[in-house]
Design a protein around this motif. Structure first.
Motif, short mmCIF file in Angstrom:
data_model
loop_
_atom_site.label_atom_id
_atom_site.label_comp_id
_atom_site.label_asym_id
_atom_site.label_seq_id
_atom_site.Cartn_x
_atom_site.Cartn_y
_atom_site.Cartn_z
N LEU A 337 49.33 46.14 110.19
CA LEU A 337 49.62 46.49 108.81
C LEU A 337 50.75 45.64 108.25
O LEU A 337 51.52 45.03 108.98
N SER A 338 50.83 45.63 106.92
CA SER A 338 51.95 44.96 106.26
C SER A 338 53.22 45.78 106.50
O SER A 338 53.15 46.97 106.83
N PRO A 339 54.39 45.17 106.34
CA PRO A 339 55.63 45.90 106.65
C PRO A 339 55.78 47.22 105.91
O PRO A 339 56.17 48.23 106.51
N TRP A 340 55.48 47.24 104.60
CA TRP A 340 55.67 48.49 103.86
C TRP A 340 54.68 49.56 104.29
O TRP A 340 55.04 50.74 104.42
N ILE A 341 53.44 49.17 104.53
CA ILE A 341 52.45 50.14 104.99
C ILE A 341 52.80 50.61 106.39
O ILE A 341 52.65 51.79 106.73
N ALA A 342 53.28 49.68 107.24
CA ALA A 342 53.68 50.06 108.59
C ALA A 342 54.85 51.05 108.53
O ALA A 342 54.90 52.01 109.30
N ALA A 343 55.81 50.80 107.63
CA ALA A 343 56.95 51.72 107.49
C ALA A 343 56.47 53.10 107.06
O ALA A 343 56.95 54.13 107.57
N LEU A 344 55.51 53.14 106.14
CA LEU A 344 54.95 54.43 105.71
C LEU A 344 54.25 55.11 106.87
O LEU A 344 54.38 56.33 107.06
N ALA A 345 53.51 54.35 107.67
CA ALA A 345 52.82 54.91 108.84
C ALA A 345 53.83 55.48 109.83
O ALA A 345 53.60 56.54 110.43
N VAL A 346 54.96 54.79 110.01
CA VAL A 346 55.99 55.28 110.93
C VAL A 346 56.57 56.60 110.42
O VAL A 346 56.80 57.54 111.19
N VAL A 347 56.82 56.67 109.11
CA VAL A 347 57.34 57.91 108.54
C VAL A 347 56.36 59.06 108.75
O VAL A 347 56.74 60.17 109.16
N VAL A 348 55.08 58.80 108.50
CA VAL A 348 54.06 59.83 108.71
C VAL A 348 54.01 60.23 110.18
O VAL A 348 53.91 61.42 110.53
N GLY A 349 54.08 59.23 111.07
CA GLY A 349 54.06 59.53 112.50
C GLY A 349 55.26 60.35 112.93
O GLY A 349 55.13 61.29 113.73
N ALA A 350 56.44 60.01 112.39
CA ALA A 350 57.64 60.77 112.73
C ALA A 350 57.53 62.22 112.25
O ALA A 350 57.92 63.16 112.97
N LEU A 351 56.98 62.40 111.06
CA LEU A 351 56.79 63.77 110.55
C LEU A 351 55.80 64.54 111.43
O LEU A 351 55.98 65.74 111.67
N ALA A 352 54.76 63.83 111.90
CA ALA A 352 53.79 64.49 112.78
C ALA A 352 54.44 64.90 114.10
O ALA A 352 54.17 65.99 114.63
#
Length: 695
Positions: A337-352
Motif C-alpha cells: 500500500l501507499s504510505p497514507w493507506i498503510a498508515a490508515l491500515a495500521v490504525v485500523v489494525g491497532a484498533l482491532a
C-alpha cells in the motif's frame, strides 16, 4: 511479477517469525503493557455502562482511618498510634457480626504497654478471642509489637506482608501471594493471609484489573464504626456480615498508590444513612487524584478472588501468535500500500487489537498487547525499506532514464504497470490544450541560436509547470508550442477546470516574464492558448519499436485550429464550447463570437475565461454582461449599438489593465468589426459567423 511476489512473501514471513520470538524472549508482560492495561480496564468499564452504584453488593468492606474520624469527639482524645481502645470494641462488634476475616492494614509496631500496662489490654484480649479471624500487617523488615504477637499466640498465619512491588512506571498492578526472604524462605502477603483466614486461596500473582474504582469497595469512617459498635451493634451486622473487613488509613498524605483503576470513575458522594448511629458509606478519599489508598488496592484484590473475578494473564504463546499476525499484517500493508493507506491500515489494525484485548478482559483474560502493537507499527517502515531496495530503486532508475523524454506522470504509471507499454488505445473524455509562443519567428533573426533556444525552453517551462501543477500531462513540445492533456493517462474528473486554471496561470507567468525582460531591455515572448474538451482516443501510437502516448481525434484537431484564435481577438486564452460548459461553474467566461475554422463543416462558439468565478469582482462581472449584450445587438445587425457598447468596454478594459496598451482587447476587436459592418452591411443572408481563412 512472480519474483516480486516471492520477495513479499519471504519478507512477510521473516517479520512474522521475528515477532513470534519477541514475546517468548520477554517471557511475560513488558513495561508498556502496564499503562496499556490501565487503558483496557477503563475501556471495558466505559463499554459496560454506568459505573457501579454504592448499593452494589460486595464481599469486602473497609474501615477507614480518615481525616474526619481524627477530629471526631470519639477519637480526638487518642493519638493515632494509641487507638487500641478504639479497635477493641470494633473487633468485638465485627466478630459478633459474623465477618469472615478482619485485616489490619496498619502495622501495629508500637504498644502503649510500656507506658500504661493496661492501655492495650482491651485490644489484646479481643485479639486473643478472635485471633483465628484476624490478620495483622507486617512489612519485610517490621513486625507488629510483641504484645500483639503474643495475643495471637505467635501464629504466623495471622501475619501478612503489606508491601507491594511497583511496575517500572511507578504504578501498582499486581499483588503477590508471598514475599521471598534473603534466607530463601517466604512470607505470605497480606491479601493471601486474609484470603486464607476466610477459607479462600489466591494465585501466585494477582493482576489488579478492577471493574470498578478501587475506592468503590464499601468504605466506612472509623469514627462511625466505633460509635455504632458501642451504641448499635446491629448496624455492624447490616454493614459487615459475611464480609472480609480491612482496616487502614485513607489519609491524603499517607500510603497512596497509582493503580490500574486510575482512569475509572470514583464515587464522589456519600451513601445513604444505614443506621441512625451514623453509619454510611464514604465517597473516594481524593476523587480528583489518580492515586488511591493502599488499603483500597488490598481490598480490591481480596474482592476479585472472593467474587470470582480473578484476571488471568495470557501466556507467551498467545501473545506470540498475536504478534506474528500483527507483524504479518503490518508488513503486507507496507509492501503493498501507499504510505497514507498503510498508515490508515495500521490504525485500523491497532484498533482491532485493542478491541480484541478489551473483549478478552471482559472475560477476565488479560492479553498483553504492547508487543503486537509495537510490531504492527514497526513493520510498515521496515517493509518500506525492503520495498525501496527491491522495487523503488528499479522504478527510480526507469524514471531517471525516461523522465527527460516523457511526462513523469506517465513514467510513474509505466513503472507501476509495465503492461501499459503496448500499442493500443481507449476512449476518454479529456481537455486538450495547445499553447504557442508568439514572436518566435521574429526573434529568430535577431538573436543567436543559443539565446533563442534558452529563451524558448525557459518560456515553455513556464507552461509545462502550470500544466503539471494542475494534474495535466505534457504530451509533446512542437517547436515553440506545447500540447497538453487533462484526463489522460490518469483520469481527472475536473479536467476542464484544471485545464483552464493552468492556461490562465501559464498566460500570467509568461506575461510577467515578458514584461520583466522588456524592462531589462531583453527580448521575450507572448503566448496564445486554446483549450477544447471532448472524447478522444488515447494510448500508445506508433510501431512496436517506437511509439508515443498521445491523444488523437476531432477534439484534438479542433484545439489545434483554435490555437491561432486568441491573437485574432486580442486575448490570451480561448475555450471551445465544451470546455466553457464544463468549467463554467468554476470560472467566469464570456462568449466572444461564432466562428468557423478551416476544415470544419459547422460553426462553433468560442469563449474567453476571465478568472476564477469566486474571485471575480462585480466590475468584471458587469463587463462580461455588457459584452454579451453587445453580442446580441451585433447578431441582430444593430451594429452601431454594438459598436458603442464595445468601444466603451474597450476603454474600461484598457483602464483596468486587462491588456497591454499596445494590444487590442476583445471588445476593441469586436468594436472595429461592428464599425465596419455599420459602414457597409454584410451580404445577405448573414448568420453572424466569422469564417477564419487560416488554420
Amino acid at each position: 511479477m512472480s519474483a516480486r511476489r516471492r520477495y513479499r512473501e519471504l519478507a512477510t514471513l521473516a517479520y512474522a517469525l521475528a515477532a513470534l520470538v519477541l514475546p517468548l524472549l520477554a517471557d511475560g508482560p513488558t513495561a508498556p503493557d502496564g499503562p496499556l492495561l490501565d487503558v483496557l480496564v477503563a475501556a471495558r468499564a466505559a463499554l459496560a455502562g454506568p459505573a457501579a452504584s454504592l448499593d452494589e453488593p460486595s464481599s469486602v468492606a473497609v474501615i477507614a482511618l480518615d481525616e474526619g474520624s481524627l477530629f471526631r469527639s470519639e477519637l480526638s482524645a487518642y493519638p493515632r498510634v494509641l487507638l487500641a481502645p478504639v479497635w477493641a470494641p470494633i473487633l468485638d462488634g465485627l466478630a459478633a457480626a459474623d465477618v469472615r476475616a478482619v485485616g489490619f492494614d496498619i502495622i501495629l509496631a508500637w504498644s502503649a504497654s510500656v507506658l500504661a500496662p493496661q492501655f492495650d489490654r482491651p485490644l489484646l484480649e479481643a485479639l486473643a478471642r478472635h485471633g483465628e479471624h484476624v490478620v495483622l500487617a507486617r512489612s519485610a523488615a517490621t513486625l507488629p509489637a510483641r504484645p500483639y504477637l503474643a495475643a495471637l499466640r505467635f501464629d504466623e498465619r495471622a501475619l501478612g506482608v503489606v508491601d507491594l512491588v511497583a511496575d517500572p512506571d511507578g504504578s501498582y498492578r499486581r499483588v503477590p501471594s508471598s514475599h521471598p526472604t534473603e534466607a530463601g524462605e517466604s512470607h505470605p502477603s497480606f491479601v493471601a493471609a486474609l484470603l486464607r483466614r476466610s477459607g479462600a486461596t489466591m494465585p501466585a500473582s494477582l493482576v489488579l484489573a478492577p471493574r470498578r474504582h478501587p475506592e468503590g469497595v464499601p468504605t466506612y469512617a472509623l469514627a462511625d464504626v466505633y460509635r455504632c459498635a458501642r451504641e448499635a451493634p446491629e448496624a455492624l451486622v447490616q454493614a459487615f456480615r459475611g464480609k472480609v473487613v480491612l482496616a487502614g488509613t485513607v489519609l491524603p498524605e499517607e500510603d497512596r498508590k497509582m493503580s490500574t483503576g486510575r482512569f475509572l470513575k470514583p464515587p464522589t458522594a456519600p451513601g445513604p444513612l444505614l443506621h441512625p448511629c451514623g453509619l454510611r458509606r464514604l465517597p473516594a478519599s481524593a476523587p480528583h487524584s489518580a492515586s488511591v489508598p493502599g488499603v483500597s488496592l488490598h481490598a480490591a484484590a481480596v474482592a476479585a478472588v472472593l467474587e470470582g473475578r480473578v484476571t488471568a494473564t495470557a501466556g507467551p504463546l498467545v501473545v506470540a501468535a498475536a504478534a506474528a499476525l500483527a507483524a504479518a499484517g503490518g508488513a503486507v500493508a507496507g509492501l503493498l500500500l501507499s504510505p497514507w493507506i498503510a498508515a490508515l491500515a495500521v490504525v485500523v489494525g491497532a484498533l482491532a487489537i485493542m478491541a480484541s484485548a478489551i473483549a478478552a478482559l471482559a472475560r477476565d483474560l488479560w492479553i498483553p498487547v504492547a508487543v503486537p502493537l509495537l510490531v504492527l507499527v514497526g513493520a510498515p517502515p521496515l517493509a518500506y525499506v525492503v520495498r525501496y531496495f527491491v522495487e523503488e530503486r528499479a522504478r527510480l532508475r526507469l524514471q531517471r532514464a525516461f523522465g527527460h523524454y516523457v511526462s513523469p506522470t506517465l513514467v510513474a504509471r509505466l513503472a507501476q504497470d509495465p503492461s501499459a507499454l503496448r500499442l493500443g488505445g481507449e476512449r476518454r473524455e479529456v481537455t486538450v490544450m495547445f499553447a504557442d509562443l508568439s514572436g518566435f519567428t521574429a526573434l529568430s533573426g535577431k538573436v543567436e541560436p543559443e539565446v533563442l533556444v534558452r529563451l524558448t525552453n525557459e518560456y515553455l517551462g513556464y507552461i509545462a509547470d502550470a500544466v503539471e501543477a494542475t494534474g495535466g500531462y505534457v504530451d509533446k513540445f512542437i517547436g515553440d508550442a506545447v500540447m497538453a492533456i487533462w484526463g489522460a493517462p490518469l483520469a481527472h474528473p475536473e479536467h476542464a477546470a484544471s485545464g483552464v486554471r493552468a492556461a490562465l496561470a501559464a498566460a500570467a507567468r509568461v506575461e510577467d516574464a515578458r514584461q520583466a525582460a522588456t524592462a531589462r531591455g531583453e527580448p521575450g515572448f507572448s503566448v496564445k492558448i486554446a483549450l477544447n474538451s471532448g472524447e478522444v482516443i488515447v494510448g500508445n501510437v506508433g510501431t512496436d519499436r517506437r511509439y508515443n502516448y498521445t491523444a488523437v481525434g476531432e477534439t484534438v484537431n479542433l484545439a489545434s485550429r483554435l490555437e491561432s484564435v486568441p491573437g485574432l481577438y486580442g486575448c490570451k486564452v480561448v475555450l471551445g464550447p465544451s470546455t466553457a460548459a464544463l468549467a463554467g461553474k468554476a470560472f467566469l467566461v464570456r462568449e466572444l463570437d461564432w466562428i468557423k475554422v478551416k476544415g470544419a463543416d459547422l460553426p462553433l462558439t468560442i469563449f474567453e475565461p476571465l478568472g476564477e468565478r469566486a474571485q471575480a469582482d462585480p466590475a468584471l462581472v458587469e463587463r462580461a454582461r455588457r459584452f454579451a449584450e453587445a453580442l446580441e445587438h451585433y447578431r441582430a445587425m444593430r451594429f452601431e449599438v454594438a459598436r458603442c457598447i464595445w468601444e466603451e468596454l474597450a476603454r474600461a478594459e484598457q483602464n483596468a489593465g486587462e491588456a497591454p496598451r499596445q494590444l487590442p482587447t476583445p471588445a476593441a476587436v469586436m468594436a472595429a468589426r461592428a464599425r465596419a459592418y455599420a459602414a457597409a452591411l454584410p451580404p445577405a443572408p448573414w448568420d453572424g459567423v466569422w469564417v477564419l481563412s487560416g488554420k
